[in-house]
Design a protein around this motif. Structure first.
Motif, PDB file in Angstrom:
ATOM      1  N   PHE A 141      -2.582 -11.858   2.496  1.00 37.17           N
ATOM      2  CA  PHE A 141      -3.540 -10.752   2.465  1.00 37.17           C
ATOM      3  C   PHE A 141      -4.664 -10.988   3.470  1.00 37.17           C
ATOM      4  O   PHE A 141      -5.073 -10.063   4.193  1.00 37.17           O
ATOM      5  CB  PHE A 141      -4.103 -10.608   1.049  1.00 37.17           C
ATOM      6  CG  PHE A 141      -5.016  -9.438   0.867  1.00 37.17           C
ATOM      7  CD1 PHE A 141      -4.520  -8.208   0.467  1.00 37.17           C
ATOM      8  CD2 PHE A 141      -6.383  -9.565   1.073  1.00 37.17           C
ATOM      9  CE1 PHE A 141      -5.364  -7.121   0.295  1.00 37.17           C
ATOM     10  CE2 PHE A 141      -7.238  -8.494   0.904  1.00 37.17           C
ATOM     11  CZ  PHE A 141      -6.724  -7.272   0.512  1.00 37.17           C
TER      12      PHE A 141
ATOM     13  N   TYR B 177       1.882  -8.169   1.185  1.00 40.40           N
ATOM     14  CA  TYR B 177       0.463  -8.509   1.146  1.00 40.40           C
ATOM     15  C   TYR B 177      -0.180  -8.403   2.526  1.00 40.40           C
ATOM     16  O   TYR B 177      -1.388  -8.177   2.632  1.00 40.40           O
ATOM     17  CB  TYR B 177       0.278  -9.925   0.601  1.00 40.40           C
ATOM     18  CG  TYR B 177       0.324 -10.008  -0.905  1.00 40.40           C
ATOM     19  CD1 TYR B 177      -0.786  -9.671  -1.671  1.00 40.40           C
ATOM     20  CD2 TYR B 177       1.478 -10.427  -1.560  1.00 40.40           C
ATOM     21  CE1 TYR B 177      -0.741  -9.738  -3.047  1.00 40.40           C
ATOM     22  CE2 TYR B 177       1.528 -10.505  -2.932  1.00 40.40           C
ATOM     23  CZ  TYR B 177       0.417 -10.161  -3.680  1.00 40.40           C
ATOM     24  OH  TYR B 177       0.462 -10.230  -5.058  1.00 40.40           O
TER      25      TYR B 177
ATOM     26  N   HIS C 186      -3.724  -6.530  -4.831  1.00 42.26           N
ATOM     27  CA  HIS C 186      -2.811  -7.377  -5.588  1.00 42.26           C
ATOM     28  C   HIS C 186      -2.252  -6.657  -6.812  1.00 42.26           C
ATOM     29  O   HIS C 186      -1.034  -6.651  -7.041  1.00 42.26           O
ATOM     30  CB  HIS C 186      -3.540  -8.655  -6.016  1.00 42.26           C
ATOM     31  CG  HIS C 186      -2.818  -9.442  -7.061  1.00 42.26           C
ATOM     32  ND1 HIS C 186      -1.688 -10.189  -6.791  1.00 42.26           N
ATOM     33  CD2 HIS C 186      -3.051  -9.599  -8.390  1.00 42.26           C
ATOM     34  CE1 HIS C 186      -1.263 -10.771  -7.892  1.00 42.26           C
ATOM     35  NE2 HIS C 186      -2.076 -10.424  -8.874  1.00 42.26           N
TER      36      HIS C 186
ATOM     37  N   PHE D 131      -8.976  -7.902  -2.464  1.00 43.11           N
ATOM     38  CA  PHE D 131      -7.689  -8.535  -2.747  1.00 43.11           C
ATOM     39  C   PHE D 131      -7.185  -8.155  -4.134  1.00 43.11           C
ATOM     40  O   PHE D 131      -5.989  -7.883  -4.313  1.00 43.11           O
ATOM     41  CB  PHE D 131      -7.806 -10.054  -2.648  1.00 43.11           C
ATOM     42  CG  PHE D 131      -6.593 -10.774  -3.171  1.00 43.11           C
ATOM     43  CD1 PHE D 131      -5.434 -10.861  -2.406  1.00 43.11           C
ATOM     44  CD2 PHE D 131      -6.597 -11.345  -4.437  1.00 43.11           C
ATOM     45  CE1 PHE D 131      -4.302 -11.504  -2.894  1.00 43.11           C
ATOM     46  CE2 PHE D 131      -5.473 -11.989  -4.931  1.00 43.11           C
ATOM     47  CZ  PHE D 131      -4.319 -12.070  -4.152  1.00 43.11           C
TER      48      PHE D 131
ATOM     49  N   PRO E 219      -0.014 -15.172  -1.787  1.00 46.90           N
ATOM     50  CA  PRO E 219      -0.587 -13.814  -1.784  1.00 46.90           C
ATOM     51  C   PRO E 219      -1.957 -13.716  -1.128  1.00 46.90           C
ATOM     52  O   PRO E 219      -2.145 -12.880  -0.234  1.00 46.90           O
ATOM     53  CB  PRO E 219      -0.620 -13.451  -3.276  1.00 46.90           C
ATOM     54  CG  PRO E 219       0.501 -14.224  -3.862  1.00 46.90           C
ATOM     55  CD  PRO E 219       0.498 -15.531  -3.133  1.00 46.90           C
TER      56      PRO E 219
END
Length: 207
Positions: free
Chosen positions: A157, A52, A18, A14, A153
């Motif tokens: 994701f 995401y 990100h 992630f 987010p």
């Protein structure tokens, strides 16, 4: 090294997706900095946040994460969100202390401004919703926006990371069923003739 989809591995995956989205989002925001009042700005923020989902799909495919259990899934979403909330609320708390300690307030301001580079989708989401609905409102009314911006987010994701798992499992099940089927080009190997006196020979001695 095979990636097992552990909590640590998912957190690192992630983080990679990100920060990539954040840098790209920051560059796009600079290009659109004069379009805050136009409809294109909210569309850009929503699209940036929704990216995401494919980011999770790509990272999960590259690292071959298996299907997570409930505990792993909750931690995969909660841990990045906690990091975002600590950073954001810590910056807000330091900034609010600027009346008595100017240097501390300046540090809090720098932390908040850094989110536009380190977490541009979330920062722009808070900015967009705040300007649209909370302009001139009490500061505490911004807290739900900050909580949502920190949660979305990792949640999006994680949902994206589940997409390749479902398709891969379906393909593997289909391939297992097709091997050895009458119409399949892949057939089970035919056993060769058994040795003399073996169980594979008939009573006349012929294979």
């Amino acid at each position: 090294m095979r990636h097992t989809g552990s909590v640590r591995g998912r957190f690192g995956g992630f983080a990679a997706g990100h920060f990539t989205l954040s840098v790209l989002g920051f560059g796009g925001w600079l290009l659109l900095s004069g379009a805050w009042g136009l409809p294109v700005f909210p569309v850009y923020v929503y699209v940036l946040m929704l990216l995401y989902v494919p980011a999770g799909w790509v990272v999960s495919s590259l690292r071959r994460w298996p299907a997570p259990d409930l505990k792993t899934g909750v931690k995969a979403v909660l841990y990045p969100a906690l990091c975002a909330w600590i950073w954001a609320f810590g910056g807000l708390w330091l900034f609010s202390s600027g009346g008595t300690l100017p240097s501390v307030g300046y540090l809090g301001l720098q932390i908040l401004l850094s989110t536009f580079l380190l977490a541009s989708p979330s920062a722009l989401f808070v900015l967009m919703t705040g300007l649209a609905f909370l302009d001139g409102a009490a500061p505490w009314l911004w807290l739900p926006q900050v909580i949502l911006a920190g949660l979305l987010p990792p949640l999006l994701f994680f949902l994206g990371s589940l997409l390749p798992r479902a398709s891969q499992e379906g393909c593997s099940h289909e391939s297992e069923k097709s091997i050895g089927a009458p119409d399949s080009p892949v057939r089970a190997p035919h056993p060769g003739p058994a040795p003399d006196g073996g169980p594979g020979r008939n009573p006349d001695g012929e294979g």
